[in-house]
Design a protein around this motif. Structure first.
Motif, PDB file in Angstrom:
ATOM      1  N   ALA A  60       0.809  -1.219   0.000  1.00  0.00           N
ATOM      2  CA  ALA A  60       0.000   0.000   0.000  1.00  0.00           C
ATOM      3  C   ALA A  60       0.842   1.268   0.000  1.00  0.00           C
ATOM      4  CB  ALA A  60      -0.923   0.007   1.219  1.00  0.00           C
ATOM      5  N   LEU A  61       2.144   1.124   0.138  1.00  0.00           N
ATOM      6  CA  LEU A  61       3.010   2.280   0.306  1.00  0.00           C
ATOM      7  C   LEU A  61       3.009   3.241  -0.894  1.00  0.00           C
ATOM      8  CD1 LEU A  61       4.524   2.997   2.826  1.00  0.00           C
ATOM      9  CD2 LEU A  61       6.602   2.063   1.815  1.00  0.00           C
ATOM     10  N   PRO A  62       3.049   2.736  -2.137  1.00  0.00           N
ATOM     11  CA  PRO A  62       3.032   3.671  -3.264  1.00  0.00           C
ATOM     12  C   PRO A  62       1.805   4.576  -3.293  1.00  0.00           C
ATOM     13  CG  PRO A  62       3.765   1.518  -4.000  1.00  0.00           C
ATOM     14  CD  PRO A  62       3.281   1.352  -2.586  1.00  0.00           C
ATOM     15  N   ARG A  63       0.660   4.058  -2.865  1.00  0.00           N
ATOM     16  CA  ARG A  63      -0.548   4.888  -2.835  1.00  0.00           C
ATOM     17  C   ARG A  63      -0.376   6.049  -1.861  1.00  0.00           C
ATOM     18  NH1 ARG A  63      -4.170   5.408   0.701  1.00  0.00           N
ATOM     19  NH2 ARG A  63      -3.590   3.520   1.827  1.00  0.00           N
ATOM     20  N   VAL A  64       0.169   5.768  -0.683  1.00  0.00           N
ATOM     21  CA  VAL A  64       0.379   6.824   0.307  1.00  0.00           C
ATOM     22  C   VAL A  64       1.453   7.799  -0.189  1.00  0.00           C
ATOM     23  CG1 VAL A  64       0.895   7.319   2.723  1.00  0.00           C
ATOM     24  CG2 VAL A  64      -0.218   5.175   2.115  1.00  0.00           C
ATOM     25  N   GLY A  65       2.493   7.264  -0.793  1.00  0.00           N
ATOM     26  CA  GLY A  65       3.539   8.119  -1.345  1.00  0.00           C
ATOM     27  C   GLY A  65       3.010   9.036  -2.428  1.00  0.00           C
ATOM     28  N   GLU A  66       2.098   8.523  -3.240  1.00  0.00           N
ATOM     29  CA  GLU A  66       1.501   9.353  -4.298  1.00  0.00           C
ATOM     30  C   GLU A  66       0.663  10.475  -3.690  1.00  0.00           C
ATOM     31  OE1 GLU A  66      -0.809   8.785  -8.561  1.00  0.00           O
ATOM     32  OE2 GLU A  66      -0.741   7.124  -7.121  1.00  0.00           O
ATOM     33  N   GLU A  67      -0.047  10.183  -2.601  1.00  0.00           N
ATOM     34  CA  GLU A  67      -0.794  11.232  -1.892  1.00  0.00           C
ATOM     35  C   GLU A  67       0.151  12.327  -1.420  1.00  0.00           C
ATOM     36  OE1 GLU A  67      -3.755  10.218   1.128  1.00  0.00           O
ATOM     37  OE2 GLU A  67      -3.679   8.156   0.390  1.00  0.00           O
ATOM     38  N   ALA A  68       1.296  11.919  -0.872  1.00  0.00           N
ATOM     39  CA  ALA A  68       2.266  12.895  -0.381  1.00  0.00           C
ATOM     40  C   ALA A  68       2.789  13.773  -1.515  1.00  0.00           C
ATOM     41  CB  ALA A  68       3.419  12.169   0.311  1.00  0.00           C
ATOM     42  N   LEU A  69       3.051  13.144  -2.658  1.00  0.00           N
ATOM     43  CA  LEU A  69       3.525  13.901  -3.817  1.00  0.00           C
ATOM     44  C   LEU A  69       2.478  14.896  -4.293  1.00  0.00           C
ATOM     45  CD1 LEU A  69       5.466  11.648  -6.387  1.00  0.00           C
ATOM     46  CD2 LEU A  69       6.214  13.788  -5.341  1.00  0.00           C
ATOM     47  N   LYS A  70       1.240  14.428  -4.436  1.00  0.00           N
ATOM     48  CA  LYS A  70       0.170  15.293  -4.928  1.00  0.00           C
ATOM     49  C   LYS A  70      -0.113  16.441  -3.974  1.00  0.00           C
ATOM     50  CE  LYS A  70      -2.235  11.923  -7.834  1.00  0.00           C
ATOM     51  NZ  LYS A  70      -3.483  11.113  -8.027  1.00  0.00           N
ATOM     52  N   ALA A  71       0.082  16.179  -2.678  1.00  0.00           N
ATOM     53  CA  ALA A  71      -0.144  17.223  -1.677  1.00  0.00           C
ATOM     54  C   ALA A  71       0.982  18.243  -1.645  1.00  0.00           C
ATOM     55  CB  ALA A  71      -0.310  16.595  -0.298  1.00  0.00           C
ATOM     56  N   GLY A  72       2.091  17.947  -2.319  1.00  0.00           N
ATOM     57  CA  GLY A  72       3.223  18.867  -2.345  1.00  0.00           C
ATOM     58  C   GLY A  72       4.097  18.810  -1.113  1.00  0.00           C
ATOM     59  N   LEU A  73       4.045  17.678  -0.385  1.00  0.00           N
ATOM     60  CA  LEU A  73       4.861  17.558   0.823  1.00  0.00           C
ATOM     61  C   LEU A  73       6.348  17.561   0.495  1.00  0.00           C
ATOM     62  CD1 LEU A  73       2.984  14.852   2.955  1.00  0.00           C
ATOM     63  CD2 LEU A  73       2.585  17.325   2.829  1.00  0.00           C
ATOM     64  N   GLY A  74       7.143  17.890   1.516  1.00  0.00           N
ATOM     65  CA  GLY A  74       8.587  17.878   1.337  1.00  0.00           C
ATOM     66  C   GLY A  74       9.158  16.485   1.215  1.00  0.00           C
ATOM     67  N   GLY A  75       8.436  15.466   1.701  1.00  0.00           N
ATOM     68  CA  GLY A  75       8.909  14.093   1.611  1.00  0.00           C
ATOM     69  C   GLY A  75       8.251  13.224   2.655  1.00  0.00           C
ATOM     70  N   VAL A  76       8.772  12.000   2.779  1.00  0.00           N
ATOM     71  CA  VAL A  76       8.307  11.050   3.789  1.00  0.00           C
ATOM     72  C   VAL A  76       9.527  10.491   4.510  1.00  0.00           C
ATOM     73  CG1 VAL A  76       6.256  10.413   2.436  1.00  0.00           C
ATOM     74  CG2 VAL A  76       8.346   9.040   2.226  1.00  0.00           C
ATOM     75  N   ILE A  77       9.298   9.967   5.712  1.00  0.00           N
ATOM     76  CA  ILE A  77      10.359   9.271   6.442  1.00  0.00           C
ATOM     77  C   ILE A  77       9.799   7.930   6.901  1.00  0.00           C
ATOM     78  CG2 ILE A  77       9.813  10.471   8.621  1.00  0.00           C
ATOM     79  CD1 ILE A  77      12.864  10.248   9.263  1.00  0.00           C
ATOM     80  N   LEU A  78      10.589   6.873   6.734  1.00  0.00           N
ATOM     81  CA  LEU A  78      10.118   5.510   6.943  1.00  0.00           C
ATOM     82  C   LEU A  78      10.599   4.918   8.266  1.00  0.00           C
ATOM     83  CD1 LEU A  78      10.795   4.089   3.362  1.00  0.00           C
ATOM     84  CD2 LEU A  78       8.652   5.030   4.266  1.00  0.00           C
ATOM     85  N   PHE A  79       9.672   4.201   8.927  1.00  0.00           N
ATOM     86  CA  PHE A  79       9.952   3.450  10.148  1.00  0.00           C
ATOM     87  C   PHE A  79       9.454   2.023   9.945  1.00  0.00           C
ATOM     88  CE2 PHE A  79       9.455   7.854  11.325  1.00  0.00           C
ATOM     89  CZ  PHE A  79      10.493   8.084  12.227  1.00  0.00           C
ATOM     90  N   GLY A  80      10.293   1.043  10.245  1.00  0.00           N
ATOM     91  CA  GLY A  80       9.909  -0.342  10.056  1.00  0.00           C
ATOM     92  C   GLY A  80       9.160  -0.906  11.249  1.00  0.00           C
ATOM     93  N   VAL A  81       8.222  -1.808  10.978  1.00  0.00           N
ATOM     94  CA  VAL A  81       7.468  -2.502  12.015  1.00  0.00           C
ATOM     95  C   VAL A  81       7.650  -4.001  11.800  1.00  0.00           C
ATOM     96  CG1 VAL A  81       5.198  -2.904  13.047  1.00  0.00           C
ATOM     97  CG2 VAL A  81       5.757  -0.645  12.093  1.00  0.00           C
TER      98      VAL A  81
END
Length: 332
Positions: A60-81
């Protein structure tokens, strides 16, 4: 002429048309970085103590990443579970070539090359004891072996860079971690990868919901032996930031954010590097709970807090509110 008529009138600059022109602080989605919790499979799981925040399966990560891109965010930071059964004393999942974060980085960079991807560089999410380094037994009980941990943090950062991370972000608060990571990256051919150092990170009560989300709570003791004392003076913050600056950090961060506005402001201007702040899980949880209860106008309160961080000197802000804040900014 009355006293009021003779006085200077600050209200003159507060008309609806003039206010935006003279505002001293700007906030836009590009200033915001979205933290993401990544797990192996299954469906998205909402974090009980962080309504609206999810543990995302890899698919599901690409979908969330695409939301971040479309929103114009500066980026994302990843934490593993990781499930408990996959953890071990040395946190090998943090630096495994096929580790959850390494795979997540590769997936996001393949699917969304225009998205800035940061990787949290620590061991606590991967160790079976929940501490940020190698645990030893000593005469007075357990302790975290600083120098033995440096090698593992360097391996973690290098593996993240090899996977394609745009920025590595060491958060373990081990002395010398920035130097160890910088040397490992340079030797490995990744001199171009910047380090966002959690330079000023306090042993805070505001991390509770994060530890719930990442399954990273210590199984014994606490992290006060390596994270900073909230009672310490500004000298401690300046010292930590100065050391990371000398060791090669490219960006410096204060964590948590709002409880340490004084620290953020004190650091601003003292270092010729961008300054970040992390609006942590406890800050999010308080605002979210008050908003859900109707005790606060959530959107206004969140944007006010983010503007405060910008005013105090934060160039970038890590916040779980990033997507919502971007929407509120568009609607404002």
């Amino acid at each position: 002429m009355s006293i009021v008529e003779a006085m200077d009138r600050p209200r003159r600059l507060r008309s609806p048309l003039l206010r935006p022109l003279v505002a001293g602080v700007d906030l836009s989605p590009r200033h915001l970085v979205l933290p993401l919790f990544v797990k192996e499979g299954g469906e998205p799981e909402e974090v009980p103590s962080m309504p609206g925040v999810f543990r995302h399966p890899l698919k599901a990560l690409p979908r969330v990443g695409e939301e971040a891109l479309k929103a114009g965010l500066g980026g994302v930071i990843l934490f593993g579970v990781l499930p408990e059964a996959a953890k071990d004393p040395l946190g090998q999942g943090a630096y495994a070539e096929e580790g959850i974060v390494q795979r997540a980085i590769r997936l996001l960079k393949e699917e969304l090359p225009g998205l800035l991807v940061m990787a949290d560089t620590c061991l606590c999410e991967y160790t079976d004891h929940g501490h940020c380094g190698v645990v030893r037994e000593g005469p007075s009980g357990f302790y975290v072996d600083n120098d033995a941990t440096l090698e593992l943090l360097a391996k973690t950062a290098l593996s993240q860079a090899q996977a394609g991370a745009d920025v590595v972000a060491p958060s373990a608060m081990m002395d010398g971690q920035v130097r160890a990571i910088r040397e490992a990256l340079d030797r490995g051919g990744f001199a171009h990868v910047p380090i966002l150092s959690y330079a000023v990170k306090y042993a805070s009560a505001f991390y509770g919901p994060f530890r719930d989300a990442a399954g990273s709570a210590p199984r014994f003791g606490d992290r006060a032996g390596y994270q900073m004392d909230p009672r310490a003076g500004l000298w401690d913050a300046l010292r930590e930031a100065h050391l990371d600056d000398l060791e090669g950090a490219d960006l410096l961060m204060v964590k948590p954010a709002l409880p340490y506005l004084d620290v953020l402001a004190a650091l601003k201007g003292r270092f010729a590097k961008p300054l970040f702040a992390y609006q942590v899980s406890g800050e999010y949880a308080m605002l979210k709970a008050a908003g859900l209860k109707g005790w606060l106008d959530e959107g206004r309160a969140v944007l006010e807090s983010l503007h405060a961080l910008r005013r105090a000197g934060a160039q970038g802000i890590l916040t779980y509110y990033a997507l919502e804040a971007a929407r509120w900014l568009r609607e404002a």
